[in-house]
Design a protein around this motif. Structure first.
Motif, short mmCIF file in Angstrom:
data_model
loop_
_atom_site.label_atom_id
_atom_site.label_comp_id
_atom_site.label_asym_id
_atom_site.label_seq_id
_atom_site.Cartn_x
_atom_site.Cartn_y
_atom_site.Cartn_z
N ARG A 106 0.85 -1.20 0.00
CA ARG A 106 0.00 0.00 0.00
C ARG A 106 0.88 1.24 0.00
O ARG A 106 2.02 1.22 0.47
CB ARG A 106 -0.96 0.01 1.18
CG ARG A 106 -0.31 0.37 2.49
CD ARG A 106 -1.35 0.55 3.57
NE ARG A 106 -0.64 0.76 4.83
CZ ARG A 106 -1.22 0.86 5.98
NH1 ARG A 106 -2.53 0.75 6.07
NH2 ARG A 106 -0.52 1.07 7.07
N ALA A 107 0.33 2.30 -0.54
CA ALA A 107 1.05 3.57 -0.58
C ALA A 107 0.79 4.32 0.74
O ALA A 107 -0.31 4.30 1.27
CB ALA A 107 0.57 4.41 -1.75
N VAL A 108 1.84 4.94 1.25
CA VAL A 108 1.72 5.74 2.47
C VAL A 108 2.38 7.10 2.22
O VAL A 108 3.31 7.21 1.42
CB VAL A 108 2.38 5.05 3.68
CG1 VAL A 108 1.63 3.81 4.09
CG2 VAL A 108 3.83 4.73 3.42
N ALA A 109 1.88 8.12 2.92
CA ALA A 109 2.49 9.45 2.84
C ALA A 109 3.68 9.45 3.80
O ALA A 109 3.54 9.73 4.98
CB ALA A 109 1.48 10.52 3.21
N LYS A 110 4.83 9.10 3.28
CA LYS A 110 6.02 8.97 4.11
C LYS A 110 6.61 10.34 4.47
O LYS A 110 7.14 10.53 5.56
CB LYS A 110 7.07 8.13 3.39
CG LYS A 110 8.26 7.79 4.26
CD LYS A 110 9.14 6.76 3.62
CE LYS A 110 10.29 6.41 4.56
NZ LYS A 110 11.17 5.41 3.97
N TYR A 111 6.52 11.29 3.56
CA TYR A 111 7.08 12.62 3.79
C TYR A 111 6.00 13.68 3.55
O TYR A 111 6.07 14.45 2.59
CB TYR A 111 8.27 12.87 2.86
CG TYR A 111 9.36 11.83 2.99
CD1 TYR A 111 10.19 11.82 4.10
CD2 TYR A 111 9.53 10.85 2.02
CE1 TYR A 111 11.19 10.86 4.24
CE2 TYR A 111 10.52 9.89 2.15
CZ TYR A 111 11.34 9.90 3.26
OH TYR A 111 12.32 8.95 3.39
N PRO A 112 4.98 13.76 4.42
CA PRO A 112 3.87 14.69 4.18
C PRO A 112 4.29 16.16 4.15
O PRO A 112 3.65 16.98 3.50
CB PRO A 112 2.91 14.40 5.32
CG PRO A 112 3.72 13.73 6.37
CD PRO A 112 4.81 13.00 5.65
N ARG A 113 5.37 16.49 4.83
CA ARG A 113 5.83 17.89 4.82
C ARG A 113 6.34 18.34 3.46
O ARG A 113 6.43 19.51 3.17
CB ARG A 113 6.91 18.11 5.87
CG ARG A 113 6.37 18.10 7.26
CD ARG A 113 7.43 18.45 8.25
NE ARG A 113 6.87 18.50 9.59
CZ ARG A 113 7.53 18.95 10.63
NH1 ARG A 113 8.77 19.37 10.50
NH2 ARG A 113 6.96 18.98 11.81
N ASN A 114 6.69 17.37 2.62
CA ASN A 114 7.14 17.71 1.27
C ASN A 114 5.99 18.15 0.37
O ASN A 114 6.22 18.75 -0.67
CB ASN A 114 7.82 16.51 0.61
CG ASN A 114 9.18 16.20 1.20
OD1 ASN A 114 9.67 16.90 2.07
ND2 ASN A 114 9.78 15.13 0.73
N CYS A 115 4.77 17.84 0.77
CA CYS A 115 3.61 18.10 -0.08
C CYS A 115 3.38 19.60 -0.28
O CYS A 115 3.31 20.36 0.68
CB CYS A 115 2.36 17.47 0.52
SG CYS A 115 0.91 17.66 -0.54
N SER A 116 3.25 20.00 -1.54
CA SER A 116 2.99 21.40 -1.86
C SER A 116 1.54 21.61 -2.30
O SER A 116 1.20 22.68 -2.77
CB SER A 116 3.94 21.86 -2.96
OG SER A 116 3.66 21.15 -4.15
N MET A 117 0.72 20.56 -2.17
CA MET A 117 -0.68 20.59 -2.60
C MET A 117 -0.80 20.86 -4.09
O MET A 117 -1.73 21.53 -4.54
CB MET A 117 -1.49 21.61 -1.79
CG MET A 117 -1.49 21.38 -0.30
SD MET A 117 -2.21 19.82 0.16
CE MET A 117 -3.88 20.33 0.48
N CYS A 118 0.11 20.32 -4.87
CA CYS A 118 0.10 20.53 -6.32
C CYS A 118 -1.02 19.75 -7.01
O CYS A 118 -1.35 20.03 -8.15
CB CYS A 118 1.45 20.14 -6.92
SG CYS A 118 1.81 18.37 -6.87
N ARG A 119 -1.57 18.76 -6.33
CA ARG A 119 -2.70 17.96 -6.80
C ARG A 119 -2.34 16.97 -7.92
O ARG A 119 -3.21 16.37 -8.51
CB ARG A 119 -3.88 18.85 -7.21
CG ARG A 119 -4.34 19.78 -6.09
CD ARG A 119 -5.42 20.74 -6.50
NE ARG A 119 -6.64 20.10 -6.90
CZ ARG A 119 -7.59 19.67 -6.09
NH1 ARG A 119 -7.45 19.79 -4.80
NH2 ARG A 119 -8.69 19.11 -6.55
N GLU A 120 -1.07 16.79 -8.18
CA GLU A 120 -0.66 15.82 -9.21
C GLU A 120 -1.09 14.40 -8.84
O GLU A 120 -1.39 13.60 -9.70
CB GLU A 120 0.85 15.86 -9.43
CG GLU A 120 1.33 17.01 -10.27
CD GLU A 120 0.74 17.01 -11.67
OE1 GLU A 120 0.66 15.95 -12.31
OE2 GLU A 120 0.36 18.10 -12.14
N CYS A 121 -1.13 14.12 -7.54
CA CYS A 121 -1.47 12.77 -7.09
C CYS A 121 -2.93 12.41 -7.37
O CYS A 121 -3.27 11.23 -7.39
CB CYS A 121 -1.17 12.62 -5.60
SG CYS A 121 -2.09 13.75 -4.54
#
Length: 98
Positions: free
Chosen positions: A23-38
């Motif tokens: 399963r996929a996990v958010a390992k580095y959530p602080r890296n997220c810039s909310m770019c919405r690519e995911c």
């Protein structure tokens, strides 16, 4: 694994659950810039919940060496507290007049 490749900020990683399951996990959530690519592409928006945490702020303080970053934060909070107290006093005066 496709999700890991989609994210330009390297937020996700694959966790091995055993028995061939992953399963996929958010390992580095602080890296997220909310770019919405995911969540771009068909079906991804239903599979991923993208949201901010209310009342949660992450910020960093850097020092050039004169003061420790901790001391800068403490002094800044003292100034902020003083300004908030002055604002409260001004509001009380304003509403007493009416």
């Amino acid at each position: 694994e496709e999700l890991v490749k989609k994210c330009p900020m390297d937020v996700f990683d694959i966790e091995d659950l055993g028995g061939g399951q992953k399963r996929a996990v958010a390992k580095y959530p602080r890296n997220c810039s909310m770019c919405r690519e995911c969540i771009r592409g068909e079906g991804w928006e239903e599979r991923i919940r993208l949201q901010r945490v209310r009342n949660h702020f992450i910020f960093s303080v850097e020092s050039v060496g004169q003061y420790k970053a901790r001391d800068i934060v403490v002094e800044a909070l003292k100034v902020l507290k003083g300004k908030a107290q002055k604002m409260m006093a001004d509001l009380k005066k304003t509403f007493k007049k009416k």
